[in-house]
Scaffold this active site. Structure first.
Site, mmCIF file in Angstrom:
data_model
loop_
_atom_site.group_PDB
_atom_site.id
_atom_site.type_symbol
_atom_site.label_atom_id
_atom_site.label_comp_id
_atom_site.label_asym_id
_atom_site.label_seq_id
_atom_site.Cartn_x
_atom_site.Cartn_y
_atom_site.Cartn_z
ATOM 1 N N GLY A 160 -2.683 69.317 -29.898
ATOM 2 C CA GLY A 160 -1.715 70.373 -29.642
ATOM 3 C C GLY A 160 -2.429 71.569 -29.040
ATOM 4 N N THR A 222 -10.371 72.246 -39.794
ATOM 5 C CA THR A 222 -9.921 73.635 -39.855
ATOM 6 C C THR A 222 -8.398 73.709 -39.941
ATOM 7 O OG1 THR A 222 -9.899 73.723 -37.431
ATOM 8 C CG2 THR A 222 -11.890 74.530 -38.535
ATOM 9 N N SER A 223 -7.736 72.556 -40.174
ATOM 10 C CA SER A 223 -6.268 72.521 -40.186
ATOM 11 C C SER A 223 -5.709 72.694 -41.596
ATOM 12 C CB SER A 223 -5.777 71.215 -39.568
ATOM 13 O OG SER A 223 -6.047 71.191 -38.188
ATOM 14 N N ARG A 224 -5.687 71.633 -42.391
ATOM 15 C CA ARG A 224 -5.232 71.685 -43.780
ATOM 16 C C ARG A 224 -6.004 70.642 -44.573
ATOM 17 N NH1 ARG A 224 -3.578 75.651 -42.131
ATOM 18 N NH2 ARG A 224 -1.509 76.634 -42.270
ATOM 19 N N GLU A 253 -6.829 75.845 -52.845
ATOM 20 C CA GLU A 253 -7.458 77.079 -52.393
ATOM 21 C C GLU A 253 -6.987 78.247 -53.252
ATOM 22 O OE1 GLU A 253 -6.702 77.598 -48.208
ATOM 23 O OE2 GLU A 253 -7.436 75.604 -47.692
ATOM 24 N N HIS A 272 -11.329 79.307 -45.671
ATOM 25 C CA HIS A 272 -10.101 79.354 -44.872
ATOM 26 C C HIS A 272 -10.035 80.637 -44.038
ATOM 27 C CE1 HIS A 272 -5.743 77.651 -44.683
ATOM 28 N NE2 HIS A 272 -6.170 78.067 -43.495
ATOM 29 N N GLY A 274 -10.267 80.469 -40.688
ATOM 30 C CA GLY A 274 -9.922 80.105 -39.326
ATOM 31 C C GLY A 274 -8.869 80.993 -38.696
#
Length: 306
Positions: A160, A222-224, A253, A272, A274
């Site tokens: 994406g 770095t997404s989930r 988290e 987290h 990012g």
């Protein structure tokens, strides 16, 4: 004397204690009571008890989730304003059914893209391990052999906006690209995941996928966190089946203090970060104030779409 008839606002998950630093909250000084919370509660009973008195909640992205079960326990809630243009942690249809307006903010900068490459480069070059060794006055001068990226293969799980951006930057390193998922994990020197978390993508990356990777490869997320089989990744790292992983996201988290990731030398960790940057905060927090003022004026703005 505090006017108890004023609406109450809860600012959640302000880890860095910057909500009041990056925005001017004086337009709300005489119009509301504002409380700030710097921690994240995962227990729904405790969270419902904390948030029950509030009419307005300021959410920092998806740090605190708002499923239907929690929304049903917040009878006073009228507005959730979240930082960023997306928040899949809020059950939007259920919020709408309960008359809860959900606002969002725009953004600034390109922090996630920058962080993807910070983790790729930091992990490939064992930067965190060498840094901590030097800071701890380690006697050995060099202990690792960094991985060169020139001519290597980058496997992108999800292409994406973020995946596309990573691909463009990869060209500067002379990196090539893979096709199918199996080929991607087998042939890539760096695998980076860029997917939205949903029921369909939960545990998208399995332990079997990770075991297909080269022993010289690096895994980046770095997404989930829940996109990846966390237990499987830990096993692969403990067995040193891959060189290492660069992780910015986790199943839970903040990452529990006793979590195995904290004790593995072949993992580069960040909390987290990012999506976090001063550029983003300079937009998010002022627009959060604007959203609340507009709501109190009877003119709610920036509705969050699914």
């Amino acid at each position: 004397m505090v006017d108890t008839d004023l609406p109450r606002i809860a600012i959640l998950d302000d880890y860095q204690k910057v909500a009041f630093t990056f925005a001017d909250w004086t337009p709300l000084r005489d119009r509301a009571i504002i409380d700030v919370y710097h921690d994240t509660l995962h227990d729904e009973d405790a969270l419902a008890q904390r948030l029950e008195p509030y009419q307005i909640i300021c959410a920092m992205r998806e740090r605190t989730k708002f499923p239907a079960s929690l929304l049903d326990r917040l009878p006073n809630l009228q507005l959730i304003t979240t930082t960023g243009s997306k928040n899949r942690g809020i059950d939007l249809p259920h919020a709408k059914s309960k008359g809860i307006f959900v606002s969002n903010t725009t953004g600034g900068g390109n922090s996630t893209q920058e962080h993807i490459w910070a983790l790729i480069l930091g992990t490939a070059r064992h930067l965190a391990l060498e840094h901590s060794g030097l800071k701890a006055s380690r006697q050995a001068w060099q202990t690792t052999i960094p991985i060169g990226l020139s001519g290597k293969t980058l496997g992108l799980v999800g292409v994406g906006k973020l995946g596309e951006g990573a691909a463009k930057i990869a060209k500067a390193f002379g990196v090539e690209f893979a096709a199918s998922k199996e080929e991607l994990f087998q042939s890539s020197d760096v695998v980076s995941i860029h997917m939205v978390l949903s029921e369909r993508t939960y545990r998208l990356v399995t332990e079997a996928d990770l075991r297909l990777m080269k022993p010289t490869a690096v895994f980046i997320n770095t997404s989930r966190g829940p996109l990846v089989d966390e237990a499987g990744l830990i096993a692969v790292l403990k067995e040193k089946k891959i060189v290492g992983a660069g992780l910015d996201v986790f199943d839970v988290e903040p990452l529990p203090l006793d979590h195995p990731f904290r004790r593995l030398e072949n993992v580069t960790l960040s909390p987290h970060l990012g999506y976090v940057s001063d550029d983003a905060y300079k937009v998010w927090w002022p627009e959060t104030v604007e959203n609340i003022v507009a709501f109190l004026d009877g003119k709610p703005q920036r509705p969050l779409s699914a």
